[in-house]
Design a protein around this motif. Structure first.
Motif, PDB file in Angstrom:
ATOM      1  N   CYS A  47      40.286  32.683  40.401  1.00 53.99           N
ATOM      2  CA  CYS A  47      39.497  33.971  40.622  1.00 53.99           C
ATOM      3  C   CYS A  47      39.166  34.701  39.427  1.00 53.99           C
ATOM      4  O   CYS A  47      37.665  34.968  39.271  1.00 53.99           O
ATOM      5  CB  CYS A  47      40.205  35.102  41.356  1.00 53.99           C
ATOM      6  N   CYS A  74      44.609  36.472  44.113  1.00 51.31           N
ATOM      7  CA  CYS A  74      43.017  36.989  43.932  1.00 51.31           C
ATOM      8  C   CYS A  74      42.887  38.296  43.560  1.00 51.31           C
ATOM      9  O   CYS A  74      41.929  38.555  43.063  1.00 51.31           O
ATOM     10  CB  CYS A  74      42.264  36.186  44.781  1.00 51.31           C
ATOM     11  N   ALA A  78      39.594  40.350  42.188  1.00 44.55           N
ATOM     12  CA  ALA A  78      38.934  41.074  43.130  1.00 44.55           C
ATOM     13  C   ALA A  78      38.765  42.588  42.736  1.00 44.55           C
ATOM     14  O   ALA A  78      37.577  43.243  42.865  1.00 44.55           O
ATOM     15  CB  ALA A  78      39.280  41.200  44.501  1.00 44.55           C
ATOM     16  N   SER A  82      35.450  44.290  41.518  1.00 43.77           N
ATOM     17  CA  SER A  82      35.012  45.590  42.184  1.00 43.77           C
ATOM     18  C   SER A  82      34.742  46.701  40.961  1.00 43.77           C
ATOM     19  O   SER A  82      33.599  47.389  41.103  1.00 43.77           O
ATOM     20  CB  SER A  82      35.959  45.965  43.173  1.00 43.77           C
ATOM     21  N   LEU A  90      34.865  35.691  47.956  1.00 44.71           N
ATOM     22  CA  LEU A  90      36.419  35.181  47.993  1.00 44.71           C
ATOM     23  C   LEU A  90      36.342  34.577  49.462  1.00 44.71           C
ATOM     24  O   LEU A  90      36.143  35.230  50.714  1.00 44.71           O
ATOM     25  CB  LEU A  90      37.255  36.408  48.172  1.00 44.71           C
ATOM     26  N   PHE A 115      41.889  42.369  50.724  1.00 44.38           N
ATOM     27  CA  PHE A 115      40.921  43.080  49.712  1.00 44.38           C
ATOM     28  C   PHE A 115      40.089  44.181  49.957  1.00 44.38           C
ATOM     29  O   PHE A 115      39.044  44.388  49.204  1.00 44.38           O
ATOM     30  CB  PHE A 115      39.850  41.706  49.247  1.00 44.38           C
ATOM     31  N   SER A 119      36.492  45.292  48.482  1.00 41.40           N
ATOM     32  CA  SER A 119      35.349  44.524  48.587  1.00 41.40           C
ATOM     33  C   SER A 119      34.204  45.205  49.494  1.00 41.40           C
ATOM     34  O   SER A 119      34.349  46.213  50.171  1.00 41.40           O
ATOM     35  CB  SER A 119      35.721  43.432  49.849  1.00 41.40           C
ATOM     36  N   PRO A 156      33.018  42.039  45.104  1.00 36.77           N
ATOM     37  CA  PRO A 156      33.579  41.110  45.951  1.00 36.77           C
ATOM     38  C   PRO A 156      33.225  41.317  47.424  1.00 36.77           C
ATOM     39  O   PRO A 156      32.923  42.341  47.844  1.00 36.77           O
ATOM     40  CB  PRO A 156      34.976  41.521  45.689  1.00 36.77           C
ATOM     41  N   HIS A 158      34.468  39.271  51.124  1.00 40.23           N
ATOM     42  CA  HIS A 158      35.693  38.405  51.691  1.00 40.23           C
ATOM     43  C   HIS A 158      35.244  37.680  52.829  1.00 40.23           C
ATOM     44  O   HIS A 158      35.127  38.459  53.955  1.00 40.23           O
ATOM     45  CB  HIS A 158      36.987  39.297  51.590  1.00 40.23           C
TER      46      HIS A 158
END
Length: 185
Positions: A47, A74, A78, A82, A90, A115, A119, A156, A158
């Motif tokens: 990651c 991860c 993440a 962010s 992801l 996440f 995310s 990010p 996901h």
């Protein structure tokens, strides 16, 4: 097709369908229109490799992991993406819904939302079936890419990818059968 230039793969059994599809496409097309692929055997490192690529290029990279306890590794990357507004995809493999809460190995019920606080987009894709048109997961990948690379708020995105079967050798311990080989001396 979308502009992802790098996919970092942290290999695992559940994510093998996606990793194998990338490998087959590279062999078929010579990789001319495909992202580069890097294999990293540690999810956290994978990651951060993708985050480093995004930081140095401003372009989104993707990280592919297997299911279960691999996924939370991860989370630091993440959060970094962010906070720094770096584009990151992801891609996490997961078990089918019926295998999540029955004590199955490598299954965590919160994987699809782990996440969420960081995310820009999150979606759980159903297990592939003959009835699921290919256009659906491709459209979701496009939405995730757009969210991750949104100039106003990159970060990010996901996609949690469910699969009913892993790709362990058949027969093998994952299928409840052990291979029989020559007797040990």
């Amino acid at each position: 097709r979308l502009g992802v230039e790098l996919v970092v793969v942290a290999p695992g059994s559940r994510s093998t369908p996606v990793a194998a599809a990338l490998a087959r496409a590279h062999l078929r097309d010579g990789g001319a229109l495909l992202p580069r692929t890097m294999v990293h055997h540690d999810e956290r490192g994978a990651c951060f490799a993708a985050v480093g690529f995004a930081r140095s290029t401003g372009r989104p990279a993707a990280v592919l992991t297997t299911s279960g306890t691999a996924v939370p590794n991860c989370l630091p990357g993440a959060v970094e993406a962010s906070q720094a507004k770096l584009p990151l995809l992801l891609l996490t493999a997961d078990r089918a819904p019926e295998a999540r809460t029955n004590g199955a190995n490598q299954a965590i019920p919160s994987q699809s939302v782990i996440f969420a606080p960081y995310s820009r987009y999150s979606v759980e894709l159903p297990c592939p079936t003959a009835d699921l048109p290919l256009s659906y997961p491709l459209a979701e990948l496009g939405r995730a890419f757009q969210a991750a690379s949104d100039p106003a708020n990159p970060g990010p995105a996901h996609l949690n990818l469910m699969f009913r079967e892993n790709l362990a050798p058949d027969p093998g311990p994952a299928r409840g059968e052990w291979r029989r080989g020559p007797a040990a001396s």
